[in-house]
Design an enzyme around this catalytic site. Structure first.
Site, short mmCIF file in Angstrom:
data_model
loop_
_atom_site.label_atom_id
_atom_site.label_comp_id
_atom_site.label_asym_id
_atom_site.label_seq_id
_atom_site.Cartn_x
_atom_site.Cartn_y
_atom_site.Cartn_z
N SER A 140 98.30 -1.83 -23.85
CA SER A 140 97.99 -0.66 -24.16
C SER A 140 97.72 -0.35 -25.66
O SER A 140 97.31 0.81 -25.89
CB SER A 140 99.34 0.08 -23.70
OG SER A 140 99.32 0.01 -22.43
N HIS B 82 104.81 5.57 -28.52
CA HIS B 82 104.60 4.42 -27.75
C HIS B 82 102.98 4.18 -28.06
O HIS B 82 102.16 5.01 -28.58
CB HIS B 82 104.81 4.73 -26.28
CG HIS B 82 105.01 3.58 -25.47
ND1 HIS B 82 104.21 3.32 -24.19
CD2 HIS B 82 105.82 2.48 -25.35
CE1 HIS B 82 104.72 2.14 -23.85
NE2 HIS B 82 105.65 1.77 -24.54
N SER C 228 99.95 4.07 -26.48
CA SER C 228 98.83 5.05 -25.99
C SER C 228 98.72 6.29 -26.96
O SER C 228 97.67 6.37 -27.51
CB SER C 228 98.86 5.32 -24.64
OG SER C 228 99.31 4.49 -23.63
N HIS D 175 99.77 -7.02 -16.44
CA HIS D 175 98.66 -6.10 -16.27
C HIS D 175 97.38 -7.15 -15.63
O HIS D 175 97.63 -7.96 -15.46
CB HIS D 175 97.80 -5.62 -17.83
CG HIS D 175 98.89 -4.96 -18.51
ND1 HIS D 175 98.63 -4.83 -19.83
CD2 HIS D 175 99.92 -4.22 -18.12
CE1 HIS D 175 99.82 -3.84 -20.37
NE2 HIS D 175 100.64 -3.42 -19.37
ZN ZN Z 1 102.21 -2.29 -19.56
#
Ligand code: ZN
Ligand code: NAG
Length: 541
Positions: free
Chosen positions: A126, A189, A191, A472
């Site tokens: 991410s 975080h 993102s 992912h």
């Molecule tokens: Zn993840």
């Protein structure tokens, strides 16, 4: 001879349809007695459905104005199978068969696909993807706001300003617009950090984390510090999410009587307040839903909301008195940012779809997707299609599969109607890997539907490969767009094109703008000319 052959081929085809073939076993679900939606048995139903879609497309007029406002919704880990399963769940919760339902954003006029790989990763994380869809540059896994010359964890390399990349938030601020971030994860975080941070390791969310890996937090300030003190984070009008522990010293109790994590004695919430006081601007820090909702009638210029020590809880496990929903946070952000005549850029993340998938919690992943969809619907209600661009996408996929041969309307959260070779049930939604592995007994898979915890919220779907955390996926993710220049988002392209496309529509940042095109340059002289003609004709009379 020819007719005999034709007959034989036809007979084989008919037989295959009736009995099925090796690849597509006969499907009792296709018998007429299992048809749930009677109207669908008529060919006319489907023809009409298609004609209505054609009419809707023809009636839709794409705005070619400048996108004054841009809202980007990011479903972390919201893969294409997640969308299909979430819409089925949505429909089933409404008492429908479900497959035919639509998420709100699935009604947007444009859909595209992006390729999510990063410079050094086939299957991305991410951090590098946030750098792609917010800064327009692909980089290395784990790295945020820096180009791929910086290896993950290389503090020294990250201090070279030539390796820093700007985010679309910086382009918006440079144009006099406002910026906000809203997330269900920690605001530090990966993102949301993509909107403001330049950091060589995404885990450097607080000072000790930098020091623990042998780097100097003075030289490479952590993500929370950057949000409060550096450009562009220190100019954000709205910051809503979790992660309070990264802002509070480890010997100081926070609003919920928990110690923070910082070892530099900095109380970044107090420092945020002080920075706004020094600048003489109205501001408010809030830490629960009630306080947030009370701001509605008298919005300060700057809002910082940190509702949890770490991430916000999953919506299905939240406390509705204490925890704001993503929709509520989005609504306040839009209300606040809309005060700027020039417009705004807002980033909204449904961040916990990803966490639920990592734990093989399919129901929670779908519910978090539906929660983000509600926030999109609210934003679409509040903002005009004429001047506000809404883009909905994901950073990367996951490895949840929507499989088996169940009949129409079959419970999306239940086992497939099909059985495996040993006659054991399997789930319609299952994963190729993750913590949900069950050892086989005498070479046979256990029947997971017989487990005590089966169908509880934190029951894990079964997987093939045992892992601590599900991985992912490397497949493409969807992009949905509505508003000015939405058709720019069609096609299959690199994820790093997204901020450039948004900037094109909003006429901000470097590169080509919709507003500087020939159409715009012509429009004004033509308007002036017609006004002149009108005035002249009035005076002549
Ligand atoms: Zn993840
Ligand atoms: C990034 O930080 C984490 C936690 O602080 C650490 O475990 C990891 O080794 C770091 N990665 C690199 C490449 O330095």
């Amino acid at each position: 001879m020819r007719s005999l052959l034709t007959y034989l081929v036809a007979a084989v085809v008919v037989a295959a349809c009736v009995r099925g073939d090796r690849y597509h076993p006969a499907d009792p679900g296709s018998r007429a007695d299992t048809v749930v939606n009677r109207a669908e048995t008529s060919a006319n139903y489907w023809a009409q459905e298609a004609q209505a879609a054609i009419n809707a497309r023809l009636a839709h007029k794409e705005s070619v104005k400048k996108a004054r406002n841009v809202v980007m919704f990011l479903g972390d880990g919201m893969s294409v199978p997640t969308l299909a399963a979430a819409r089925t769940l949505l429909g089933q919760r409404r008492g429908h068969t479900g497959e035919e339902d639509k998420l709100h954003f699935e009604t947007f006029p444009t859909v595209g696909l992006t390729k999510t790989y990063c410079v050094n990763a086939q299957v991305p994380d991410s951090a590098c993807t946030a750098t792609a869809y917010l800064c327009g540059v692909k980089t290395n896994n784990g790295v945020i706001g820096l180009n791929a010359e910086v290896a993950r964890g290389d503090c020294e390399a990250s201090t070279d300003a030539g390796r820093h990349v700007e985010s679309i938030a910086e382009w918006a601020l440079a144009d006099g617009r406002d910026v906000g971030i809203v997330t269900t994860t920690r605001v530090t975080h990966a993102s949301p950090a993509g909107v403001y941070a330049k950091i060589a390791n995404r885990t450097w969310e607080y000072d000790l984390s930098v020091a623990l890996t042998g780097s100097d937090p003075e030289r490479c300030p952590d993500i929370a510090y950057q949000l409060v003190h550096n450009h562009p984070g220190n100019k954000f009008k709205v910051i809503l999410g979790g992660g309070r522990r990264n802002f509070v010293p480890d010997n100081v109790l926070d609003d919920e009587q928990r110690y923070g994590r910082r070892t530099d004695n900095r109380h970044l919430i107090n420092e945020w307040n002080k920075d706004k006081e020094d600048r003489g601007v109205s501001h408010k820090y809030v830490w629960n839903r009630e306080q947030l909702m009370s701001l509605k009638d008298d919005l300060p210029e700057y809002i910082l909301g940190l509702f949890h020590r770490s991430h916000l809880p999953y919506h299905m496990q939240s406390n509705s008195a204490r925890d704001p929903t993503l929709t509520e946070m989005t609504e306040i952000a839009i209300q606040s940012l809309s005060r700027n005549e020039k417009g705004f850029f807002l980033f909204v993340e449904g961040g916990r779809i990803d966490h639920a998938h990592h734990d093989n919690f399919a129901e929670l992943a779908l519910d978090e997707t539906l929660e983000m969809d509600k926030a999109v619907a609210r934003a679409a209600e509040l903002l005009s299609e004429d001047d506000s661009l809404i883009v909905v996408t994901a950073d990367h996929a996951h490895v949840m599969a929507y499989n088996g041969y169940s009949a129409r309307g079959h419970d999306i959260l239940g086992p497939s109607r099909d059985l495996d070779l040993d006659g054991v049930p399997y789930m319609t939604l299952s994963y190729t890997n993750g913590p949900g592995f069950r050892p086989h007994v005498n070479g046979i898979r256990p029947d997971v539907t017989a487990e005590n915890e089966y169908e509880k919220l934190e029951w894990r779907a079964h997987v093939d490969v045992p892992r601590d955390s599900e991985t992912h996926g490397g497949d493409d993710v969807a992009v949905f767009a509505r508003g000015p220049h939405h058709s720019m988002f069609t096609g299959l392209y690199e994820q790093s094109q997204l901020p450039h496309l948004m900037a094109y529509a909003a006429c901000i940042g470097p590169g080509r703008h919709a507003c500087s095109g020939a159409a715009h340059a012509l429009a004004q002289p033509v308007l002036l000319l017609s006004l002149l003609v009108l005035l002249t004709s009035l005076f002549q009379q």
